[in-house]
Design a protein around this motif. Structure first.
Motif, PDB file in Angstrom:
ATOM      1  N   VAL A   1     -59.226  26.540 -48.049  1.00 54.01           N
ATOM      2  CA  VAL A   1     -59.274  26.433 -46.587  1.00 54.01           C
ATOM      3  C   VAL A   1     -58.273  25.403 -46.096  1.00 54.01           C
ATOM      4  CG1 VAL A   1     -60.730  25.853 -44.589  1.00 54.01           C
ATOM      5  CG2 VAL A   1     -61.730  27.051 -46.547  1.00 54.01           C
ATOM      6  N   THR A   2     -57.592  25.742 -45.004  1.00 56.87           N
ATOM      7  CA  THR A   2     -56.770  24.779 -44.261  1.00 56.87           C
ATOM      8  C   THR A   2     -57.277  24.736 -42.830  1.00 56.87           C
ATOM      9  OG1 THR A   2     -54.752  25.033 -45.598  1.00 56.87           O
ATOM     10  CG2 THR A   2     -54.482  24.268 -43.322  1.00 56.87           C
ATOM     11  N   LEU A   3     -57.439  23.527 -42.306  1.00 55.87           N
ATOM     12  CA  LEU A   3     -57.893  23.332 -40.928  1.00 55.87           C
ATOM     13  C   LEU A   3     -56.716  22.844 -40.092  1.00 55.87           C
ATOM     14  CD1 LEU A   3     -61.229  21.404 -41.678  1.00 55.87           C
ATOM     15  CD2 LEU A   3     -60.894  23.871 -41.457  1.00 55.87           C
ATOM     16  N   ILE A   4     -56.356  23.608 -39.076  1.00 61.65           N
ATOM     17  CA  ILE A   4     -55.287  23.218 -38.157  1.00 61.65           C
ATOM     18  C   ILE A   4     -55.912  22.833 -36.826  1.00 61.65           C
ATOM     19  CG2 ILE A   4     -53.230  23.972 -36.911  1.00 61.65           C
ATOM     20  CD1 ILE A   4     -52.611  25.914 -39.124  1.00 61.65           C
TER      21      ILE A   4
ATOM     22  N   ARG B   1     -55.995  19.448 -44.252  1.00 62.27           N
ATOM     23  CA  ARG B   1     -56.008  19.252 -42.804  1.00 62.27           C
ATOM     24  C   ARG B   1     -54.580  19.190 -42.286  1.00 62.27           C
ATOM     25  NH1 ARG B   1     -60.544  14.473 -42.077  1.00 62.27           N
ATOM     26  NH2 ARG B   1     -62.153  15.397 -43.438  1.00 62.27           N
ATOM     27  N   ALA B   2     -54.279  20.049 -41.357  1.00 70.07           N
ATOM     28  CA  ALA B   2     -52.961  20.098 -40.732  1.00 70.07           C
ATOM     29  C   ALA B   2     -53.119  19.664 -39.285  1.00 70.07           C
ATOM     30  CB  ALA B   2     -52.393  21.511 -40.806  1.00 70.07           C
TER      31      ALA B   2
ATOM     32  N   ASN C   1     -46.382  27.945 -38.366  1.00 67.98           N
ATOM     33  CA  ASN C   1     -45.875  28.834 -39.418  1.00 67.98           C
ATOM     34  C   ASN C   1     -45.595  28.064 -40.696  1.00 67.98           C
ATOM     35  OD1 ASN C   1     -46.045  30.895 -37.594  1.00 67.98           O
ATOM     36  ND2 ASN C   1     -43.842  31.215 -37.364  1.00 67.98           N
ATOM     37  N   LEU C   2     -45.110  26.848 -40.566  1.00 68.42           N
ATOM     38  CA  LEU C   2     -44.872  26.020 -41.746  1.00 68.42           C
ATOM     39  C   LEU C   2     -46.178  25.717 -42.471  1.00 68.42           C
ATOM     40  CD1 LEU C   2     -43.060  24.338 -43.568  1.00 68.42           C
ATOM     41  CD2 LEU C   2     -43.237  22.463 -41.915  1.00 68.42           C
ATOM     42  N   HIS C   3     -47.227  25.392 -41.723  1.00 70.78           N
ATOM     43  CA  HIS C   3     -48.520  25.113 -42.342  1.00 70.78           C
ATOM     44  C   HIS C   3     -49.095  26.367 -43.011  1.00 70.78           C
ATOM     45  CE1 HIS C   3     -48.757  21.049 -41.068  1.00 70.78           C
ATOM     46  NE2 HIS C   3     -48.826  21.318 -39.775  1.00 70.78           N
TER      47      HIS C   3
END
Length: 316
Positions: free
Chosen positions: A222-225, A250-251, A269-271
């Motif tokens: 998971v990534t959180l933006i 975390r982003a 988009n990078l993240h």
């Protein structure tokens, strides 16, 4: 006739001219249709699927589609049919994946889309269909909106009133920087294009009492933006997300408002590329390996110099 700067832009017009819109009906005896844009190499069998917020249509992720497919990724952006419960949504989406012959996917979900991504991953956790999730300005418990009782009446409310409710969460464009203001104007146009039943069904799911069971997603990548400036998601809601996913990446974006995938698309988009990089040498690669070898995901850094954004990306 579109009036927002984004809708009139050459980039958006190029997207509409080059990427076909598809409508897919998967429920027997039903007129419910999924609307989608499917772009990028069809050899990719574990693509990135984008879920919009309650106010969004499938084309709001056009900057992700254009930016990521240019680097070899397959990206599918969805627009939901009229579905009134989480169970109906999850079952219909499962049938759509079967129709598209996709066993596993990565999901980028914004606001309600992020909540639906989590619930679908939870729904299929015994026979997984979701390989990873990117959650943008999202939430894990609908009770944060404090609308669970009134949600049962949304189906009878007129469309203009429902749209007014949603727009109450949009900041005034006069108080925002140019890119964020443009993203709000574009999303207002998308909101205006939705019918009463489409918006009522989404808001019903968005506000009916429900929560994510994180124990069923404990092994999910998971990534959180989220953003540091004003958005409809409060800090307490963000903190609850962090608590549910203590191992998530975390982003953090210094700014971006409610719709950073439009206003800060290069950074988002990078993240996304950073998130998907871990799958590059696996069967769950969302990118054509021949293209990724030629272009390389690191090249995405050129579109958003991290030296100018010291808080652009932080691990937990």
């Amino acid at each position: 006739m579109p009036t927002s700067e984004i809708a009139k832009s050459q980039e958006y017009q190029s997207f509409r001219a080059s990427v076909s819109q598809h409508k897919v009906q998967v429920d027997d005896g039903s007129n419910k249709e999924w609307t989608l844009y499917d772009a990028g190499p069809r050899c990719v069998r574990c693509p990135l699927v984008c879920f919009p917020p309650a106010s969004g249509t499938a084309d709001i992720f056009f900057k992700q589609i254009l930016g990521l497919t240019a680097r070899g990724y397959r990206v599918i952006s969805m627009e939901y049919p009229v579905l009134w419960s989480l169970e109906d949504f999850c079952e219909s989406f499962r049938k759509l994946l079967d129709h598209l012959k996709l066993d596993r996917i990565h999901i980028f979900g914004a606001s309600l889309g992020g909540f639906l991504a989590q619930k679908f991953a939870e729904y299929t956790y015994k026979s997984p269909r979701v390989q990873s999730i990117i959650l943008c300005n999202s939430f894990v418990d609908t009770d944060c909106f404090q609308q669970s009782q009134s949600s049962t009446t949304y189906w009878v409310l007129p469309g203009f009133l429902l749209k007014k409710m949603v727009m109450g969460n949009f900041a005034s464009a006069r108080l925002l920087d140019y890119e964020i203001a443009n993203s709000v104007d574009f999303m207002v146009e998308r909101l205006d294009s939705l019918g009463q039943s489409e918006l009522a069904s989404r808001l019903t799911i968005n506000c009916a009492s429900s929560y994510v069971e994180p124990q069923k997603l404990k092994d999910m990548h998971v990534t959180l933006i989220d953003v540091f400036d004003n958005s409809a998601i409060s800090q307490s809601v963000k903190d609850e997300m962090y608590k549910c996913y203590p191992d998530a990446k975390r982003a953090h974006l210094k700014s971006g408002g409610n719709f950073p995938y439009l206003s800060r698309s290069d950074e988002v988009n990078l993240h996304i590329q950073i998130h998907l990089r871990v799958f590059l040498d696996t069967r769950y690669n969302a990118c054509d390996p021949n293209v990724s070898e030629e272009n390389g995901t690191d090249n995405g850094a050129s579109t958003s110099d991290s030296s100018e954004h010291p808080t652009l990306f932080a691990s937990k």
